[in-house]
Scaffold this motif. Sequence first.
Motif, PDB file in Angstrom:
ATOM      1  N   ILE A 179      22.561  -6.746  -1.582  1.00 18.69           N
ATOM      2  CA  ILE A 179      23.851  -6.076  -1.369  1.00 18.69           C
ATOM      3  C   ILE A 179      24.970  -7.106  -1.265  1.00 18.69           C
ATOM      4  CG2 ILE A 179      25.176  -4.724   0.311  1.00 18.69           C
ATOM      5  CD1 ILE A 179      22.514  -3.242   0.913  1.00 18.69           C
ATOM      6  N   ARG A 231      24.347  -0.286  10.956  1.00 17.67           N
ATOM      7  CA  ARG A 231      25.779  -0.158  10.696  1.00 17.67           C
ATOM      8  C   ARG A 231      26.341   1.187  11.134  1.00 17.67           C
ATOM      9  NH1 ARG A 231      26.422  -2.830   4.716  1.00 17.67           N
ATOM     10  NH2 ARG A 231      25.934  -4.940   5.300  1.00 17.67           N
ATOM     11  N   VAL A 257      -3.708   2.780   8.340  1.00 20.67           N
ATOM     12  CA  VAL A 257      -2.435   2.062   8.463  1.00 20.67           C
ATOM     13  C   VAL A 257      -1.368   3.064   8.864  1.00 20.67           C
ATOM     14  CG1 VAL A 257      -0.741   0.662   7.258  1.00 20.67           C
ATOM     15  CG2 VAL A 257      -3.158   0.477   6.662  1.00 20.67           C
ATOM     16  N   GLN A 285      11.930  -6.165   3.976  1.00 22.68           N
ATOM     17  CA  GLN A 285      12.435  -5.588   2.724  1.00 22.68           C
ATOM     18  C   GLN A 285      13.938  -5.295   2.855  1.00 22.68           C
ATOM     19  OE1 GLN A 285      10.705  -1.770   1.512  1.00 22.68           O
ATOM     20  NE2 GLN A 285       9.480  -2.984   0.115  1.00 22.68           N
ATOM     21  N   ASN A 286      14.295  -4.748   4.020  1.00 24.58           N
ATOM     22  CA  ASN A 286      15.708  -4.474   4.260  1.00 24.58           C
ATOM     23  C   ASN A 286      16.527  -5.748   4.203  1.00 24.58           C
ATOM     24  OD1 ASN A 286      15.966  -1.765   4.443  1.00 24.58           O
ATOM     25  ND2 ASN A 286      15.652  -1.646   6.649  1.00 24.58           N
ATOM     26  N   ALA A 300      -7.071  -2.492  -4.349  1.00 24.95           N
ATOM     27  CA  ALA A 300      -5.870  -1.759  -3.935  1.00 24.95           C
ATOM     28  C   ALA A 300      -6.232  -0.328  -3.582  1.00 24.95           C
ATOM     29  CB  ALA A 300      -4.833  -1.776  -5.053  1.00 24.95           C
ATOM     30  N   ILE A 353       2.661   4.182  10.028  1.00 26.72           N
ATOM     31  CA  ILE A 353       4.047   3.858   9.692  1.00 26.72           C
ATOM     32  C   ILE A 353       4.564   2.706  10.547  1.00 26.72           C
ATOM     33  CG2 ILE A 353       6.427   4.736   9.910  1.00 26.72           C
ATOM     34  CD1 ILE A 353       5.218   5.765   7.467  1.00 26.72           C
ATOM     35  N   ILE A 392       0.813  -1.210   0.000  1.00 28.65           N
ATOM     36  CA  ILE A 392       0.000   0.000   0.000  1.00 28.65           C
ATOM     37  C   ILE A 392       0.845   1.259   0.000  1.00 28.65           C
ATOM     38  CG2 ILE A 392      -1.947  -1.082   1.160  1.00 28.65           C
ATOM     39  CD1 ILE A 392      -0.885   0.112   3.745  1.00 28.65           C
ATOM     40  N   ARG A 393       2.092   1.149   0.368  1.00 27.31           N
ATOM     41  CA  ARG A 393       2.912   2.340   0.440  1.00 27.31           C
ATOM     42  C   ARG A 393       3.030   3.015  -0.919  1.00 27.31           C
ATOM     43  NH1 ARG A 393       5.180  -1.527   3.308  1.00 27.31           N
ATOM     44  NH2 ARG A 393       6.524  -2.190   1.612  1.00 27.31           N
ATOM     45  N   ASP A 430       7.262  -4.980   7.651  1.00 29.09           N
ATOM     46  CA  ASP A 430       7.461  -5.205   6.214  1.00 29.09           C
ATOM     47  C   ASP A 430       8.798  -4.620   5.756  1.00 29.09           C
ATOM     48  OD1 ASP A 430       5.050  -6.399   6.135  1.00 29.09           O
ATOM     49  OD2 ASP A 430       3.965  -4.672   5.331  1.00 29.09           O
ATOM     50  N   LEU A 431       9.053  -3.438   6.275  1.00 34.56           N
ATOM     51  CA  LEU A 431      10.270  -2.764   5.834  1.00 34.56           C
ATOM     52  C   LEU A 431      11.512  -3.518   6.276  1.00 34.56           C
ATOM     53  CD1 LEU A 431       9.230   0.915   6.513  1.00 34.56           C
ATOM     54  CD2 LEU A 431       9.493  -0.213   4.317  1.00 34.56           C
ATOM     55  N   VAL A 487      -7.649  -0.202  -0.166  1.00 34.11           N
ATOM     56  CA  VAL A 487      -6.595  -0.272   0.846  1.00 34.11           C
ATOM     57  C   VAL A 487      -5.848   1.051   0.895  1.00 34.11           C
ATOM     58  CG1 VAL A 487      -4.461  -1.417   1.515  1.00 34.11           C
ATOM     59  CG2 VAL A 487      -6.373  -2.745   0.593  1.00 34.11           C
ATOM     60  N   ALA A 488      -5.642   1.620  -0.292  1.00 32.93           N
ATOM     61  CA  ALA A 488      -4.941   2.898  -0.342  1.00 32.93           C
ATOM     62  C   ALA A 488      -5.733   3.964   0.385  1.00 32.93           C
ATOM     63  CB  ALA A 488      -4.739   3.313  -1.801  1.00 32.93           C
ATOM     64  N   GLU A 501      17.777   2.142   0.444  1.00 36.42           N
ATOM     65  CA  GLU A 501      18.083   0.883   1.121  1.00 36.42           C
ATOM     66  C   GLU A 501      19.587   0.698   1.319  1.00 36.42           C
ATOM     67  OE1 GLU A 501      16.887   1.208  -1.830  1.00 36.42           O
ATOM     68  OE2 GLU A 501      18.165   0.163  -3.255  1.00 36.42           O
ATOM     69  N   GLN A 526       4.103  -0.649   9.315  1.00 44.22           N
ATOM     70  CA  GLN A 526       4.857  -1.014   8.107  1.00 44.22           C
ATOM     71  C   GLN A 526       6.289  -1.429   8.422  1.00 44.22           C
ATOM     72  OE1 GLN A 526       4.618   2.226   5.349  1.00 44.22           O
ATOM     73  NE2 GLN A 526       2.485   2.604   5.834  1.00 44.22           N
ATOM     74  N   VAL A 545      13.434   5.274   7.008  1.00 42.46           N
ATOM     75  CA  VAL A 545      12.451   4.186   6.881  1.00 42.46           C
ATOM     76  C   VAL A 545      11.268   4.673   6.049  1.00 42.46           C
ATOM     77  CG1 VAL A 545      10.785   2.801   8.158  1.00 42.46           C
ATOM     78  CG2 VAL A 545      13.123   3.019   9.001  1.00 42.46           C
ATOM     79  N   VAL A 593      12.216   4.863   2.389  1.00 43.45           N
ATOM     80  CA  VAL A 593      12.149   3.543   1.739  1.00 43.45           C
ATOM     81  C   VAL A 593      10.706   3.250   1.326  1.00 43.45           C
ATOM     82  CG1 VAL A 593      12.412   1.059   2.126  1.00 43.45           C
ATOM     83  CG2 VAL A 593      14.165   2.618   2.933  1.00 43.45           C
ATOM     84  N   ALA A 610      -5.166   3.670   3.805  1.00 45.65           N
ATOM     85  CA  ALA A 610      -3.867   4.213   4.193  1.00 45.65           C
ATOM     86  C   ALA A 610      -3.939   5.714   4.325  1.00 45.65           C
ATOM     87  CB  ALA A 610      -2.822   3.827   3.146  1.00 45.65           C
ATOM     88  N   PHE A 611      -4.594   6.336   3.342  1.00 42.00           N
ATOM     89  CA  PHE A 611      -4.691   7.795   3.366  1.00 42.00           C
ATOM     90  C   PHE A 611      -5.503   8.293   4.551  1.00 42.00           C
ATOM     91  CE2 PHE A 611      -3.616   7.759  -1.242  1.00 42.00           C
ATOM     92  CZ  PHE A 611      -2.458   8.503  -1.099  1.00 42.00           C
ATOM     93  N   LEU A 660      16.966  -6.699   0.730  1.00 48.40           N
ATOM     94  CA  LEU A 660      17.931  -5.803   0.093  1.00 48.40           C
ATOM     95  C   LEU A 660      19.349  -6.129   0.544  1.00 48.40           C
ATOM     96  CD1 LEU A 660      15.873  -2.525   0.367  1.00 48.40           C
ATOM     97  CD2 LEU A 660      16.511  -3.693  -1.728  1.00 48.40           C
ATOM     98  N   GLN A 661      19.462  -6.557   1.810  1.00 47.52           N
ATOM     99  CA  GLN A 661      20.780  -6.936   2.307  1.00 47.52           C
ATOM    100  C   GLN A 661      21.331  -8.109   1.499  1.00 47.52           C
ATOM    101  OE1 GLN A 661      22.729  -5.387   4.605  1.00 47.52           O
ATOM    102  NE2 GLN A 661      24.229  -6.843   3.800  1.00 47.52           N
ATOM    103  N   ILE A 670       0.850   3.462  -3.120  1.00 48.38           N
ATOM    104  CA  ILE A 670      -0.309   4.216  -3.556  1.00 48.38           C
ATOM    105  C   ILE A 670      -0.047   5.712  -3.406  1.00 48.38           C
ATOM    106  CG2 ILE A 670      -2.745   4.646  -3.109  1.00 48.38           C
ATOM    107  CD1 ILE A 670      -2.065   1.948  -4.384  1.00 48.38           C
ATOM    108  N   GLY A 671       0.639   6.064  -2.353  1.00 49.20           N
ATOM    109  CA  GLY A 671       0.932   7.463  -2.119  1.00 49.20           C
ATOM    110  C   GLY A 671       1.700   8.099  -3.262  1.00 49.20           C
ATOM    111  N   TRP A 730      11.059  13.953  13.494  1.00 45.96           N
ATOM    112  CA  TRP A 730      11.482  12.561  13.355  1.00 45.96           C
ATOM    113  C   TRP A 730      12.998  12.473  13.310  1.00 45.96           C
ATOM    114  CZ3 TRP A 730       8.083   9.593   9.263  1.00 45.96           C
ATOM    115  CH2 TRP A 730       6.745   9.605   9.700  1.00 45.96           C
ATOM    116  N   ILE A 754      21.954   1.369   6.013  1.00 44.73           N
ATOM    117  CA  ILE A 754      21.500   0.351   6.958  1.00 44.73           C
ATOM    118  C   ILE A 754      21.785   0.859   8.361  1.00 44.73           C
ATOM    119  CG2 ILE A 754      21.818  -2.010   7.747  1.00 44.73           C
ATOM    120  CD1 ILE A 754      22.546  -2.659   4.812  1.00 44.73           C
TER     121      ILE A 754
END
Lengths: 221, 285
Positions: free
Chosen positions: B127, A99, B107, B119-120, B95, B109, A12-13, B115-116, B98-99, A93, B112, A42, A45, B102-103, B123-124, A15-16, A35, A96
């Motif tokens: 990397i 680190r 939902v 995701q990290n 979607a 931060i 859903i992120r 999930d992030l 759901v969006a 990303e 999330q 974060v 991302v 979110a708005f 991504l690691q 959508i923004g 913040w 990190i």
Amino acid sequence: MAWDGNPETPGIRNIGRTAEFTRPAEAELASRIDWPDDALMVAIVARDEHAFAVLYDRYVDLVYSASFRVLADAQLAEDASQDVFVRLWQRPETFIAERGRFLSWLMSCTRNRAVDELRARGRRRKREGGPLGEPDEGAQPVFSTEPVDPLHSAQLHEEQAIVRGALAALPRDQQVCLELAYFGGLTQQEIATRLHEPLGTIKTRIRLGMQKLRRALEQKV
Amino acid sequence: MAGEHITQEQADEYAIGSLEPVLERAVALHLAECAACRDMARDAERLASLVALTSPRLKPSPRLRHRVFAAAGITRPSPFRRAFTIGRAAAGLAAVIVAAGAFTGMVSIKGQIGDLRQQNSDLQIQIDDALSQKVELAALTRKLDDQEKLAAQLEERSKDDRELNLAFMSPSTDVAAVTSLDETGNAIGRLVWDSEQKRVWFVASELPRRPAGETYQIWVNSGGRYYSLGTFTPDDAGFARYETVVPEGLNTYETAVVTIERAGGSPVREGPTVFFVADLSRLRN
């Protein structure tokens, strides 16, 4: 689903990202101003443009100043700063949090980008550059605004003062070697040649300079 | 660097950016493989990055903000993109719901972050893959460097061959056969003496390698006294080609010998003779 060349971030992120964006509404910015850096990253991302705007305003002066220190050219410094922030938006990303500090990472990215440009320029012009020369006053931008984030800006100024004090406390020859390496992008051999000193002397100065800097800053920053 | 840990000094030099490119590459390669050294280097990088804070505070021009946001793609969508967005919204009603959630704040931060983190983590992995590729690239680069060195050695050897051939053809050159004093051996050789250029070559084949602590040393006899021309070592195939210049002041010579001496060479002829070179003066005449 990759718009604007950005990496895909499913969920859903995204959508923004269909929302129009010119300059974030003051209310949106204000909600993120307090913040910490890691939280902003974060959010970035998650493609939060407001978070990016806050981070940009928080550090653009610092990034530009460091770039300018290396490149001694306002236009090139702006180009380098642009690259740093665009990369931050496109590849957040690569930071990190576990680190290390965001600020260290950002400054490393800035320095590396600027030094790359400096070396490329050196290759192009086939001459030795003078990156540590006094900045051209006429080339300095004059735009000035109030800090978006006064508290954070004050903390940053305090930290800068501590580091400047620690660097200034080093013997002048050690300080020069560290600056030639970091801002000038010069290797030890190149520094030795420029200063007409033996290579061993330069190595010693860099070693002692880093040791003293570490001792001076480890408790304070 | 491989197999050795970097020192604090090297980590500092790496972080401040003062290492020579070759060493910097070797350190980077090591850091990709060694977590302990990587931590040390990161600490040093954190320290070095603080140096950037000492720059005098300047402000960029206001247009930079617009440039950065435009380059980052944070701009007003074009009509085409709007239509595309609408099409997407129509096709993906769920979607959009759901969006909308979110708005409207359904939902946060916080929700999330899990999930992030995942995701990290992904991504690691990417990397790490990239790091592995970097290591492979470094290995290929090193291999290329080795090949270039080998090519340079071959070129050097070819040049030496050309010079030796020219010496063979020169009218000012004496070529003497080398006689092996070891009856069990099959070693053969030639001594080439260019009196005009004051250069001398010794070439031999099927020469046994000496054990550790010993070396071959070549001597020239002039006026009843032996002068050292230097030491040499044959290759694995038993081939030796040694080239040197005639010592200053040595204008006459009669014979030459090759002896076995202690490693590093001897100031005077002491060891057993393995080769005897015929009378050079006679050959020259």
